[in-house]
Design an enzyme around this catalytic site. Structure first.
Site, PDB file in Angstrom:
ATOM      1  N   ARG A 179      -1.236  -1.682  -6.488  1.00 36.94           N
ATOM      2  CA  ARG A 179      -1.843  -2.766  -7.789  1.00 36.94           C
ATOM      3  C   ARG A 179      -1.536  -1.608  -9.038  1.00 36.94           C
ATOM      4  O   ARG A 179      -1.333  -2.029  -9.367  1.00 36.94           O
ATOM      5  CB  ARG A 179      -3.183  -2.615  -7.486  1.00 36.94           C
ATOM      6  CG  ARG A 179      -3.986  -3.682  -6.264  1.00 36.94           C
ATOM      7  CD  ARG A 179      -5.793  -3.748  -6.966  1.00 36.94           C
ATOM      8  NE  ARG A 179      -5.999  -4.480  -5.389  1.00 36.94           N
ATOM      9  CZ  ARG A 179      -7.001  -5.131  -4.671  1.00 36.94           C
ATOM     10  NH1 ARG A 179      -7.942  -5.129  -6.670  1.00 36.94           N
ATOM     11  NH2 ARG A 179      -7.567  -6.007  -4.785  1.00 36.94           N
ATOM     12  N   LYS A 223     -10.568  -5.212  10.754  1.00 35.00           N
ATOM     13  CA  LYS A 223      -9.592  -4.995  11.216  1.00 35.00           C
ATOM     14  C   LYS A 223      -9.433  -5.509  12.721  1.00 35.00           C
ATOM     15  O   LYS A 223      -7.710  -5.705  13.142  1.00 35.00           O
ATOM     16  CB  LYS A 223      -9.579  -3.163  11.778  1.00 35.00           C
ATOM     17  CG  LYS A 223      -9.420  -2.308  10.223  1.00 35.00           C
ATOM     18  CD  LYS A 223      -8.080  -2.708  10.053  1.00 35.00           C
ATOM     19  CE  LYS A 223      -7.326  -1.599   8.670  1.00 35.00           C
ATOM     20  NZ  LYS A 223      -6.016  -1.407   8.376  1.00 35.00           N
ATOM     21  N   TYR A 252     -15.959  -3.141   7.724  1.00 31.23           N
ATOM     22  CA  TYR A 252     -14.376  -2.224   7.910  1.00 31.23           C
ATOM     23  C   TYR A 252     -13.936  -3.125   9.150  1.00 31.23           C
ATOM     24  O   TYR A 252     -12.958  -3.698   9.229  1.00 31.23           O
ATOM     25  CB  TYR A 252     -14.497  -0.836   7.774  1.00 31.23           C
ATOM     26  CG  TYR A 252     -12.921  -0.681   7.425  1.00 31.23           C
ATOM     27  CD1 TYR A 252     -11.728  -1.107   7.060  1.00 31.23           C
ATOM     28  CD2 TYR A 252     -12.506  -0.008   8.857  1.00 31.23           C
ATOM     29  CE1 TYR A 252     -11.112  -0.431   7.125  1.00 31.23           C
ATOM     30  CE2 TYR A 252     -11.646   0.581   9.110  1.00 31.23           C
ATOM     31  CZ  TYR A 252     -10.187   0.613   7.891  1.00 31.23           C
ATOM     32  OH  TYR A 252      -8.869   1.002   8.241  1.00 31.23           O
ATOM     33  N   GLY A 309       1.121  -1.042  -0.166  1.00 32.77           N
ATOM     34  CA  GLY A 309      -0.137   0.072   0.022  1.00 32.77           C
ATOM     35  C   GLY A 309       0.686   1.391  -0.097  1.00 32.77           C
ATOM     36  O   GLY A 309       0.442   2.390   0.377  1.00 32.77           O
ATOM     37  N   LEU A 334      -2.368  -8.634  -3.558  1.00 33.00           N
ATOM     38  CA  LEU A 334      -2.558  -9.090  -1.847  1.00 33.00           C
ATOM     39  C   LEU A 334      -3.675  -9.771  -2.049  1.00 33.00           C
ATOM     40  O   LEU A 334      -3.061 -10.433  -0.808  1.00 33.00           O
ATOM     41  CB  LEU A 334      -1.402  -7.684  -1.353  1.00 33.00           C
ATOM     42  CG  LEU A 334      -0.612  -7.294  -2.147  1.00 33.00           C
ATOM     43  CD1 LEU A 334       0.161  -6.116  -0.417  1.00 33.00           C
ATOM     44  CD2 LEU A 334       0.369  -8.244  -2.291  1.00 33.00           C
ATOM     45  N   GLY A 345      -1.232   7.634   0.524  1.00 37.04           N
ATOM     46  CA  GLY A 345      -1.386   8.021   2.257  1.00 37.04           C
ATOM     47  C   GLY A 345      -1.050   7.458   2.818  1.00 37.04           C
ATOM     48  O   GLY A 345       0.902   7.774   2.721  1.00 37.04           O
ATOM     49  N   LYS A 394       0.502   4.930 -10.273  1.00 30.15           N
ATOM     50  CA  LYS A 394       0.742   5.291  -9.326  1.00 30.15           C
ATOM     51  C   LYS A 394       2.514   5.197  -8.189  1.00 30.15           C
ATOM     52  O   LYS A 394       2.952   5.825  -7.722  1.00 30.15           O
ATOM     53  CB  LYS A 394      -0.764   5.285  -8.128  1.00 30.15           C
ATOM     54  CG  LYS A 394      -1.159   5.952  -8.607  1.00 30.15           C
ATOM     55  CD  LYS A 394      -2.887   5.302  -7.800  1.00 30.15           C
ATOM     56  CE  LYS A 394      -2.982   5.983  -5.923  1.00 30.15           C
ATOM     57  NZ  LYS A 394      -4.311   5.115  -5.450  1.00 30.15           N
TER      58      LYS A 394
END
Length: 367
Positions: free
Chosen positions: A78, A215, A211, A53, A109, A57, A82
């Site tokens: 991905r 986590k 979400y 990632g 991933l 961010g 970027k």
């Protein structure tokens, strides 16, 4: 027991004891922050670090700060464009761009085979040596009420949040923990596997049903691995060992709150209004602030790392059987947070009830 009672005034009221406890908690927390730490438990100069990632961010901010400290950095995401843009930014922060090395890998991933490919490619790129640090930052949030959220979104959130981390961890540890004979063992610095979680794993909030469970699963996996990894560390420490892993491994988990990023902007557009009201105390941090606080926690050798005081209190309310960073600080803060959350949890439920009283049954129009 009599010695303990001698320190407590016989006429002390519960309120007095509670206030004293709160003051003690703040003093201990402040002193620990003031004096910091002496030993850097997370040296990165010259070491090879993988950040999943890492194209934007928090992941990108982490990669930039590690490059600034002299690390060789590999970012994984991905989108190739970027990744290319992020890699140029990371190179621009390098301590010595001529000595350090940088690389990117495009991969999905959520596919375990892709994670194994990533570790194999990094190892080949790193002259046959496995990476020293793997930091899992991949994932995004799609908030919403549970019943209003399609089941495929619930599954997608588990894939993009939990399984990206679990797949990466599995591929990494398979590489790191493969035993080698004593004749091939040479001194190697400790390796680090770092998960990025969320304070929602400690205290969940209405509107994060897709979400928060993912986590929480990461937090549970990290707690389990923090025990399992000691089997392999113990095998290395045996005086008459045979085959063993080449290096000790330590597990860490980061628990940020809101992070200002393109992903956060998208999240805000999906978030129920109730959720925005419930998390009004969560002041989003910039990625650079989260990365800095995270790395500072790693340098202190912490296991569960929060990035702001509110998050620290949330962690203290839900320590459970997780390893402590500091027995004294964490214990006192957990006592303080138990008093605070006597008020917080009923207040969250009351606000949810009143929101339903005013707005009725949730629907897509209530977002």
């Amino acid at each position: 027991m009599s010695q303990i009672h001698s320190f407590i005034p016989s006429n002390a009221s519960p309120a007095t004891l509670g206030i004293s406890l709160i003051l003690c908690g703040f003093i201990v927390y402040s002193v620990s922050k003031m004096f910091g730490y002496r030993t850097n438990h997370f040296p990165v100069e010259g070491r090879t670090i993988v950040v999943t990632g890492g194209s934007d961010g928090m992941g990108k901010a982490v990669a930039c700060q590690l490059a600034e400290k002299g690390a060789n950095v590999v970012i994984v995401a991905r989108t190739v464009q970027k990744l290319r843009e992020a890699l140029e930014a990371i190179k621009g922060t390098a301590q010595d761009v001529k000595k350090q090395r940088f690389h990117y890998i495009s991969a999905d991933l959520t596919d375990a085979a892709e994670c194994e490919r990533v570790i194999a490619e990094v190892t080949e790129w790193n002259h046959g040596l496995a990476p020293d640090v793997v930091w899992c930052c991949a994932g995004y949030c799609e908030p919403g009420f549970f019943v209003e959220t399609p089941v495929n979104t619930l599954r997608s959130q588990m894939d993009t949040v939990y399984w990206t981390a679990a797949n990466t961890a599995h591929a990494t540890l398979k590489s790191w923990l493969a035993p080698i004979p004593p004749s091939q063992q040479v001194p190697l610095p400790q390796r680090h596997l770092i998960f990025t979680c969320s304070t929602l794993a400690f205290v969940s909030i209405a509107g994060y049903a897709p979400y928060s469970p993912a986590k929480a699963a990461i937090r549970s996996l990290a707690d389990t691995l923090s025990q399992e990894i000691e089997v392999y560390n113990g095998a290395r420490a045996a005086s008459s060992r045979n085959a063993a892993p080449p290096a000790d491994v330590k597990i860490h988990t980061i628990f940020p709150m809101g992070i200002l990023s393109p992903g956060f902007d998208n999240e805000q557009g999906l978030k129920p209004q109730l959720t925005k009201e419930l998390e009004a105390a969560d002041k989003p941090q910039r990625p650079i602030e989260v990365a800095k606080a995270s790395i500072q926690g790693l340098e202190k050798g912490d296991y569960l790392i929060t990035t702001m005081f509110v998050g620290h209190m949330m962690k203290a309310s839900a320590l459970g059987a997780s390893p402590r960073n500091s027995i004294i600080t964490d214990t006192l803060t957990s006592w303080l947070s138990s008093l605070v959350f006597l008020q917080v949890i009923p207040d969250l439920r009351k606000k949810a009830f009143n929101w339903g009283l005013k707005n009725g049954v949730p629907s897509s129009q209530s977002k």
